[in-house]
Scaffold this motif. Structure first.
Motif, short mmCIF file in Angstrom:
data_model
loop_
_atom_site.label_atom_id
_atom_site.label_comp_id
_atom_site.label_asym_id
_atom_site.label_seq_id
_atom_site.Cartn_x
_atom_site.Cartn_y
_atom_site.Cartn_z
N LEU A 128 27.01 -42.48 -14.68
CA LEU A 128 27.64 -43.79 -14.80
C LEU A 128 27.09 -44.45 -16.06
CD1 LEU A 128 29.37 -46.16 -13.70
CD2 LEU A 128 27.30 -46.93 -12.51
N ASN A 129 27.95 -44.75 -17.00
CA ASN A 129 27.56 -45.40 -18.26
C ASN A 129 26.44 -44.63 -18.97
OD1 ASN A 129 29.34 -47.42 -17.41
ND2 ASN A 129 27.71 -48.63 -16.50
N GLY A 130 26.46 -43.31 -18.85
CA GLY A 130 25.47 -42.46 -19.52
C GLY A 130 24.19 -42.24 -18.73
N GLN A 131 24.07 -42.85 -17.56
CA GLN A 131 22.86 -42.72 -16.74
C GLN A 131 23.16 -41.86 -15.52
OE1 GLN A 131 19.89 -44.13 -17.76
NE2 GLN A 131 21.09 -44.62 -19.59
N ASP A 132 22.38 -40.79 -15.34
CA ASP A 132 22.64 -39.91 -14.20
C ASP A 132 21.83 -40.29 -12.96
OD1 ASP A 132 20.16 -39.05 -15.02
OD2 ASP A 132 20.78 -37.00 -15.43
N SER A 133 20.90 -41.22 -13.11
CA SER A 133 20.10 -41.66 -11.98
C SER A 133 20.29 -43.17 -11.83
CB SER A 133 18.63 -41.33 -12.22
OG SER A 133 17.85 -41.75 -11.13
N VAL A 134 21.29 -43.54 -11.05
CA VAL A 134 21.61 -44.96 -10.85
C VAL A 134 21.74 -45.23 -9.36
CG1 VAL A 134 22.78 -45.25 -13.07
CG2 VAL A 134 24.10 -44.57 -11.06
N SER A 135 21.62 -46.50 -9.00
CA SER A 135 21.79 -46.89 -7.60
C SER A 135 23.07 -47.70 -7.42
CB SER A 135 20.58 -47.69 -7.14
OG SER A 135 20.42 -48.85 -7.93
N ALA A 136 24.01 -47.57 -8.34
CA ALA A 136 25.30 -48.26 -8.25
C ALA A 136 26.34 -47.28 -7.72
CB ALA A 136 25.70 -48.79 -9.62
N TYR A 137 27.08 -47.71 -6.74
CA TYR A 137 28.10 -46.87 -6.12
C TYR A 137 29.45 -47.09 -6.79
CZ TYR A 137 24.72 -45.99 -2.43
OH TYR A 137 23.61 -45.59 -1.74
N LEU B 76 27.82 -41.77 -5.80
CA LEU B 76 26.71 -41.76 -6.75
C LEU B 76 26.88 -40.54 -7.66
CD1 LEU B 76 23.73 -42.62 -4.39
CD2 LEU B 76 24.69 -44.09 -6.17
N PRO B 77 26.31 -40.55 -8.87
CA PRO B 77 26.38 -39.35 -9.71
C PRO B 77 25.89 -38.12 -8.95
CG PRO B 77 25.58 -41.18 -11.00
CD PRO B 77 25.63 -41.65 -9.56
N GLY B 78 26.58 -37.00 -9.18
CA GLY B 78 26.25 -35.75 -8.50
C GLY B 78 27.32 -35.34 -7.50
N ASP C 56 29.34 -51.34 -7.27
CA ASP C 56 28.86 -52.40 -6.40
C ASP C 56 27.64 -53.13 -6.97
OD1 ASP C 56 26.99 -50.36 -6.07
OD2 ASP C 56 26.66 -50.84 -3.96
N ASN C 57 27.00 -52.52 -7.97
CA ASN C 57 25.75 -53.07 -8.48
C ASN C 57 25.72 -52.83 -9.99
OD1 ASN C 57 23.14 -53.89 -8.95
ND2 ASN C 57 22.19 -52.09 -8.03
N GLY C 58 26.11 -53.81 -10.77
CA GLY C 58 26.10 -53.64 -12.22
C GLY C 58 27.50 -53.67 -12.79
N ARG C 59 27.67 -52.97 -13.90
CA ARG C 59 28.91 -53.04 -14.66
C ARG C 59 29.45 -51.63 -14.88
NH1 ARG C 59 29.36 -52.77 -20.47
NH2 ARG C 59 27.11 -52.55 -20.55
N PHE C 60 30.75 -51.47 -14.69
CA PHE C 60 31.39 -50.19 -14.98
C PHE C 60 31.86 -50.19 -16.43
CE2 PHE C 60 35.02 -47.49 -15.69
CZ PHE C 60 34.63 -46.30 -15.10
#
Length: 130
Positions: A111-120, A33-35, A61-65
Motif C-alpha cells: 500500500l503506497n509502497g509500504q509492504d508492512s502496514v496496518s491499514a486495511y 492487508l498486503p500479502g 481504514d487507517n491513513g490515505r490511499f
C-alpha cells in the motif's frame, strides 16, 4: 437454400472477431492487508486481449490511499509461482498485456509502497478481464 443462407450468415457473424475478453469476473475487496491473493482464473489464451485488473472505489481504514501495488502471478504446480508483471494501481486499471495460457491471480503486495502496514484496503468494485 435456407440452410446455405443460414450457414453463410453464421460464417459471416463468426468470421468477424470482436475484441471480446476470453473471460472475466467482478468482485470486491474488504479489509485486505498486503500479502493477500485474489481468486485465480484460467486463461486459455484464445484471444489477444490484455489481462487487466480494474479497481474502483478504493479506500483504507487507517491513513490515505494513493495506490495498491499489484503483482500478476502465474501458478506453477510443484514450483513457486512466478511474478509475470507488476503495477501500481491508483484506483484505475492495471493492464498486463496478452498472456500465455495458464492459471493466474493477482497478489496485493503493498500500500503506497509500504509492504508492512496496518491499514486495511477496501475496493468497491474489482473487475478482472483476460
Amino acid at each position: 437454400m435456407a440452410a446455405v443462407a443460414t450457414g453463410a450468415v453464421a460464417i459471416g457473424v463468426l468470421g468477424i472477431a470482436p475484441a471480446f475478453a476470453e473471460g472475466g469476473f467482478g468482485s470486491s475487496i474488504s479489509g485486505w492487508l498486503p500479502g493477500k491473493d485474489s481468486r485465480s482464473w484460467k486463461d486459455n489464451n484464445s484471444d489477444s486481449v490484455s489481462t487487466s485488473v480494474k479497481f474502483a472505489g478504493c479506500s483504507v481504514d487507517n491513513g490515505r490511499f494513493t495506490y495498491a501495488g499489484l503483482q500478476l502471478k502465474k501458478a506453477r504446480p510443484g514450483l513457486p509461482d512466478t511474478v509475470v508483471n507488476r503495477d501500481d494501481n491508483y484506483c484505475d486499471t492495471s493492464s498486463f498485456g496478452d498472456k500465455a495460457g495458464g492459471t493466474y491471480y493477482f497478489h496485493y503486495s503493498n500500500l503506497n509502497g509500504q509492504d508492512s502496514v496496518s491499514a486495511y484496503l477496501s475496493v468497491d468494485t474489482v473487475t478482472v478481464r483476460y
